[in-house]
Design a protein around this motif. Structure first.
Motif, PDB file in Angstrom:
ATOM      1  N   MET A 198       5.588 -14.816  -4.284  1.00 36.50           N
ATOM      2  CA  MET A 198       4.263 -14.452  -3.792  1.00 36.50           C
ATOM      3  C   MET A 198       3.418 -13.891  -4.933  1.00 36.50           C
ATOM      4  SD  MET A 198       4.947 -12.758  -0.014  1.00 36.50           S
ATOM      5  CE  MET A 198       5.725 -11.274  -0.664  1.00 36.50           C
ATOM      6  N   SER A 199       2.112 -13.771  -4.712  1.00 34.89           N
ATOM      7  CA  SER A 199       1.233 -13.179  -5.722  1.00 34.89           C
ATOM      8  C   SER A 199       1.604 -11.713  -5.932  1.00 34.89           C
ATOM      9  CB  SER A 199      -0.224 -13.269  -5.275  1.00 34.89           C
ATOM     10  OG  SER A 199      -0.454 -12.435  -4.150  1.00 34.89           O
ATOM     11  N   GLN A 200       1.168 -11.169  -7.060  1.00 33.42           N
ATOM     12  CA  GLN A 200       1.442  -9.764  -7.333  1.00 33.42           C
ATOM     13  C   GLN A 200       0.843  -8.871  -6.236  1.00 33.42           C
ATOM     14  OE1 GLN A 200      -0.151  -9.029 -11.249  1.00 33.42           O
ATOM     15  NE2 GLN A 200       1.642  -9.843 -12.295  1.00 33.42           N
ATOM     16  N   LEU A 201      -0.375  -9.195  -5.808  1.00 30.93           N
ATOM     17  CA  LEU A 201      -1.042  -8.398  -4.791  1.00 30.93           C
ATOM     18  C   LEU A 201      -0.262  -8.406  -3.484  1.00 30.93           C
ATOM     19  CD1 LEU A 201      -3.520  -6.726  -3.965  1.00 30.93           C
ATOM     20  CD2 LEU A 201      -4.657  -8.861  -3.341  1.00 30.93           C
ATOM     21  N   GLN A 202       0.161  -9.603  -3.043  1.00 33.85           N
ATOM     22  CA  GLN A 202       0.895  -9.693  -1.781  1.00 33.85           C
ATOM     23  C   GLN A 202       2.264  -9.030  -1.893  1.00 33.85           C
ATOM     24  OE1 GLN A 202      -0.420 -11.121   1.276  1.00 33.85           O
ATOM     25  NE2 GLN A 202       1.224  -9.708   1.799  1.00 33.85           N
ATOM     26  N   THR A 203       2.895  -9.155  -3.042  1.00 36.69           N
ATOM     27  CA  THR A 203       4.197  -8.514  -3.263  1.00 36.69           C
ATOM     28  C   THR A 203       4.086  -7.004  -3.158  1.00 36.69           C
ATOM     29  OG1 THR A 203       4.942 -10.324  -4.692  1.00 36.69           O
ATOM     30  CG2 THR A 203       6.090  -8.227  -4.910  1.00 36.69           C
ATOM     31  N   ALA A 204       3.055  -6.447  -3.807  1.00 35.99           N
ATOM     32  CA  ALA A 204       2.870  -4.996  -3.794  1.00 35.99           C
ATOM     33  C   ALA A 204       2.571  -4.503  -2.382  1.00 35.99           C
ATOM     34  CB  ALA A 204       1.739  -4.597  -4.744  1.00 35.99           C
ATOM     35  N   LYS A 205       1.680  -5.190  -1.670  1.00 35.42           N
ATOM     36  CA  LYS A 205       1.296  -4.769  -0.312  1.00 35.42           C
ATOM     37  C   LYS A 205       2.472  -4.879   0.659  1.00 35.42           C
ATOM     38  CE  LYS A 205      -2.772  -6.488   0.939  1.00 35.42           C
ATOM     39  NZ  LYS A 205      -3.932  -7.412   0.972  1.00 35.42           N
ATOM     40  N   THR A 206       3.266  -5.940   0.503  1.00 35.52           N
ATOM     41  CA  THR A 206       4.423  -6.102   1.381  1.00 35.52           C
ATOM     42  C   THR A 206       5.453  -4.999   1.119  1.00 35.52           C
ATOM     43  OG1 THR A 206       4.084  -8.498   1.414  1.00 35.52           O
ATOM     44  CG2 THR A 206       6.250  -7.690   2.085  1.00 35.52           C
ATOM     45  N   ALA A 207       5.655  -4.673  -0.153  1.00 32.55           N
ATOM     46  CA  ALA A 207       6.616  -3.623  -0.502  1.00 32.55           C
ATOM     47  C   ALA A 207       6.210  -2.285   0.120  1.00 32.55           C
ATOM     48  CB  ALA A 207       6.728  -3.492  -2.018  1.00 32.55           C
ATOM     49  N   VAL A 208       4.925  -1.950   0.043  1.00 30.60           N
ATOM     50  CA  VAL A 208       4.453  -0.684   0.608  1.00 30.60           C
ATOM     51  C   VAL A 208       4.628  -0.686   2.136  1.00 30.60           C
ATOM     52  CG1 VAL A 208       2.446   0.794   0.957  1.00 30.60           C
ATOM     53  CG2 VAL A 208       2.817  -0.280  -1.268  1.00 30.60           C
ATOM     54  N   HIS A 209       4.323  -1.827   2.768  1.00 27.03           N
ATOM     55  CA  HIS A 209       4.479  -1.938   4.228  1.00 27.03           C
ATOM     56  C   HIS A 209       5.934  -1.704   4.638  1.00 27.03           C
ATOM     57  CE1 HIS A 209       3.453  -3.675   8.255  1.00 27.03           C
ATOM     58  NE2 HIS A 209       4.742  -3.999   8.228  1.00 27.03           N
ATOM     59  N   GLU A 210       6.864  -2.333   3.944  1.00 29.94           N
ATOM     60  CA  GLU A 210       8.283  -2.171   4.303  1.00 29.94           C
ATOM     61  C   GLU A 210       8.795  -0.779   3.957  1.00 29.94           C
ATOM     62  OE1 GLU A 210       9.532  -4.285   6.207  1.00 29.94           O
ATOM     63  OE2 GLU A 210       7.953  -5.786   5.934  1.00 29.94           O
ATOM     64  N   MET A 211       8.234  -0.165   2.899  1.00 27.43           N
ATOM     65  CA  MET A 211       8.605   1.220   2.583  1.00 27.43           C
ATOM     66  C   MET A 211       8.158   2.160   3.701  1.00 27.43           C
ATOM     67  SD  MET A 211       7.773   1.439  -1.509  1.00 27.43           S
ATOM     68  CE  MET A 211       7.953   3.220  -1.586  1.00 27.43           C
ATOM     69  N   ALA A 212       7.017   1.860   4.310  1.00 28.34           N
ATOM     70  CA  ALA A 212       6.546   2.666   5.438  1.00 28.34           C
ATOM     71  C   ALA A 212       7.497   2.543   6.622  1.00 28.34           C
ATOM     72  CB  ALA A 212       5.134   2.231   5.839  1.00 28.34           C
ATOM     73  N   HIS A 213       7.968   1.311   6.881  1.00 25.28           N
ATOM     74  CA  HIS A 213       8.962   1.131   7.948  1.00 25.28           C
ATOM     75  C   HIS A 213      10.214   1.949   7.651  1.00 25.28           C
ATOM     76  CE1 HIS A 213       7.372  -1.648  10.848  1.00 25.28           C
ATOM     77  NE2 HIS A 213       7.075  -2.577   9.949  1.00 25.28           N
ATOM     78  N   GLN A 214      10.683   1.882   6.399  1.00 21.83           N
ATOM     79  CA  GLN A 214      11.894   2.613   6.035  1.00 21.83           C
ATOM     80  C   GLN A 214      11.709   4.115   6.209  1.00 21.83           C
ATOM     81  OE1 GLN A 214      12.417   4.776   3.163  1.00 21.83           O
ATOM     82  NE2 GLN A 214      14.489   5.159   3.949  1.00 21.83           N
TER      83      GLN A 214
END
Length: 477
Positions: A198-214
Motif C-alpha cells: 500500500m502507499s505510505q499514507l495508507q500504511t501509516a493510517k492503517t497502522a494507527v487505526h489498528e493500534m487504536a483497536h489494540q
C-alpha cells in the motif's frame, strides 16, 4: 450577588455543552471536534468541546495576561473571547466526631458527649475563564512546537513508522493479506498485520487505526469491562476510527477520505452521560498515543543527530554576562494564576514544593518551569516539567534554549532529580524500614525551611523554632 452571577455563567456554559454534545454527532461537526481535539489533546473533554463549538479553527489558546506577559503578544481589539472552564477548588471547615484510632468508634468526653474535631474538606468547583486563539493576537513570533508535520507522500515516513512500532506494545508487521482488508489486530495472537504494497499514507493510517483497536479492544481491555458494557463491533469501529482520525490529523496526514456518515445512527438513543463516556475514551486514547508518538519521534531524531533548524528565530543579542535562571512551581500549568504558585526558587526548592502539592487536589496539571533572564528575545517563563515528564520536546525546538548552558543544565539537573526520586521510591518499597510518620516529618521540615526563607525575604519575623535553631548552630560553631 457575585456568587449568583458566577453560578449563572457556569450554568450557561454547561447548558451549551449539553446541547453541543447532542448536536455533535453530525458527520462534519464530529470531524470538527476531532480536529480540535488533535490540537488540544491535553485539554479536558469539556474544554475541547467548548473550543470546537466557539472557534473550530483555533490552534493555540491562552489567557489575555498569558499572551501579554509570557509570549509578548497582544489580543487584537474587538476579538471575542473563547469561554472555557477552569478548576477553582475551595475548602470548607466542618466539625466531625473524633474516632478512636483502634476501635473506629466515636470518642466521648467525661460527660458522655461526642468529642468533635474541625476538618477541612476540599470541594471541586469550576469557573468560566476567557481565552484567545493565537490568530486573535499580534506581536512577537512564536517558535513552532511539536514534531514536524507529515504531509503529501508522508515525509519522514520511516521515522514515523518506526515511532509507531516503538510505541505499540505488540508487533506490527507488513504481510500479504487476501481480500479487501488493509490490516487487522489479531486478538488471540496479540499482533498487528498491515497489508503489503500500500502507499505510505495508507500504511501509516492503517497502522494507527489498528493500534487504536489494540489499545482499546484487546482481550485484556475487554476483560476489565463490566458484564453488559461490552462494545458492539460498530462501537469499536467508531472508537478506533475516531482515534485514528485524531492522531493522523495531529501529524498532518491527509484525512479528507475519513467519513463519519454512520455516527448519527450510532449515537441515536444514547443519553448525554453515555455519549460523554465514549468521547472521553476517545480523547484519552488519542492523547496518550499522540504524546507517546511525539516522544519517540524526538528520540529518533536525536539518535539520527537531527536538529530542527528555525533560522527565523535568530538571537536578538548575545547573552549578557549576568544571565541567570530561576524556577517556579504552578499547581495548574494551564492556568498558573489558579492554585498555588511559587517563583524565584532554586531547582531543589521547586522540586520540594512540587512534591508537596497533592495531585488530586485540582483538575489541572502541576509542573515546574524556568524563568530565564539572558537578554535574548526568549527572556521569561517556560515549562520545564509537567506531570513528572520533562518538556524537552518543546525546549529543544527553541534554538536559544538548545544553546543556553543555563537551560540545558536545568534539563540535566531536572532529569537527575526525577531519576533520584524514582530510585528512592523503589528503595522505600523494598526497605520498609521507615515509617509513614517519618516520611511525613521529613517533608514537613523541608517545607518549613522554605516558608522560613520566604518569611526572611518579606521581612517577616521567623518563628521561634528558627531562632532557637540559629542559636544552637552558633553554639556548635
Amino acid at each position: 450577588m457575585a456568587e449568583n452571577k458566577r453560578y449563572d455563567r457556569v450554568k450557561e456554559i454547561t447548558d451549551q455543552l449539553e446541547q453541543g454534545i447532542q448536536e455533535l454527532f453530525d458527520s462534519e461537526r464530529y470531524k470538527t471536534w476531532l480536529t480540535t481535539m488533535s490540537r488540544f489533546h491535553d485539554y479536558s473533554l469539556n474544554n475541547t468541546l467548548l473550543i470546537a463549538l466557539q472557534k473550530p479553527d483555533a490552534t493555540l489558546v491562552a489567557g489575555y495576561s498569558t499572551w501579554k506577559n509570557q509570549f509578548g503578544r497582544q489580543v487584537q481589539k474587538g476579538e471575542k473571547a473563547i469561554r472555557i472552564l477552569a478548576p477553582t477548588p475551595y475548602k470548607q471547615r466542618i466539625d466531625k466526631e473524633k474516632l478512636d484510632p483502634d476501635t473506629r468508634m466515636p470518642l466521648r468526653d467525661k460527660d458522655g458527649k461526642p468529642v468533635t474535631e474541625t476538618q477541612e474538606i476540599l470541594h471541586t468547583a469550576f469557573k468560566v475563564v476567557n481565552v484567545f486563539d493565537v490568530s486573535q493576537t499580534e506581536g512577537r513570533d512564536l517558535p513552532t512546537l511539536g514534531v514536524d508535520e507529515l504531509s503529501g507522500e508522508v515525509r519522514d515516513f520511516d521515522l514515523f513508522f518506526e515511532a509507531l512500532k516503538r510505541v505499540c506494545p505488540v508487533p506490527i508487521k507488513l504481510t500479504k493479506i487476501e481480500g479487501g482488508a488493509k490490516g487487522y489486530f489479531h486478538l488471540q495472537e496479540n499482533r498487528i498485520a498491515i497489508k503489503k504494497g500500500m502507499s505510505q499514507l495508507q500504511t501509516a493510517k492503517t497502522a494507527v487505526h489498528e493500534m487504536a483497536h489494540q489499545k482499546l479492544h484487546s482481550l485484556k481491555q475487554q476483560g476489565e469491562k463490566k458484564e453488559g458494557s461490552r462494545l458492539t463491533r460498530n462501537a469499536k469501529e467508531v472508537e478506533a476510527e475516531s482515534v485514528a482520525f485524531t492522531v493522523c490529523q495531529r501529524f498532518g496526514l491527509d484525512t479528507s477520505d475519513y467519513s463519519f456518515a454512520y455516527i448519527a445512527g450510532w449515537s441515536q438513543g444514547k443519553d448525554t452521560p453515555e455519549l460523554k463516556a465514549s468521547l472521553r475514551t476517545i480523547r484519552q486514547a488519542s492523547a496518550e498515543l499522540i504524546d507517546a508518538i511525539e516522544e519517540q519521534m524526538q528520540l529518533l531524531q536525536k539518535e539520527q543527530e537531527f536538529q530542527p533548524v528555525h533560522p527565523e528565530y535568530e538571537k536578538e543579542q548575545e547573552l549578557s554576562a549576568d544571565a541567570k535562571i530561576t524556577f517556579y512551581v504552578a499547581e495548574c500549568m494551564e492556568f498558573p494564576e489558579l492554585g498555588e504558585f511559587h517563583k524565584n526558587l532554586t531547582l531543589p526548592e521547586a522540586f520540594a514544593i512540587y512534591n508537596s502539592i497533592p495531585a488530586e487536589r485540582m483538575h489541572g496539571v502541576k509542573g515546574i518551569g524556568f524563568d530565564l533572564r539572558d537578554g535574548s528575545i526568549y527572556d521569561g517563563e517556560f515549562p520545564l516539567m509537567e506531570a513528572g515528564k520533562l518538556a524537552t520536546d518543546s525546549i529543544d525546538l527553541v534554538e536559544d534554549y538548545r544553546e543556553s548552558p543555563l537551560v540545558q543544565q536545568a534539563v540535566a539537573d531536572c532529569r537527575s532529580l526525577l531519576e533520584e526520586k524514582k530510585q528512592q521510591a523503589v528503595l522505600d518499597v523494598a526497605d520498609g524500614a521507615r515509617t509513614p510518620a517519618a516520611k511525613s516529618d521529613g517533608k514537613r521540615s523541608v517545607l518549613t525551611d522554605l516558608r522560613n526563607k520566604k518569611s526572611r525575604v518579606n521581612g517577616v519575623n521567623a518563628p521561634k523554632e528558627q531562632n532557637r535553631s540559629k542559636r544552637e548552630e552558633m553554639e556548635q560553631a
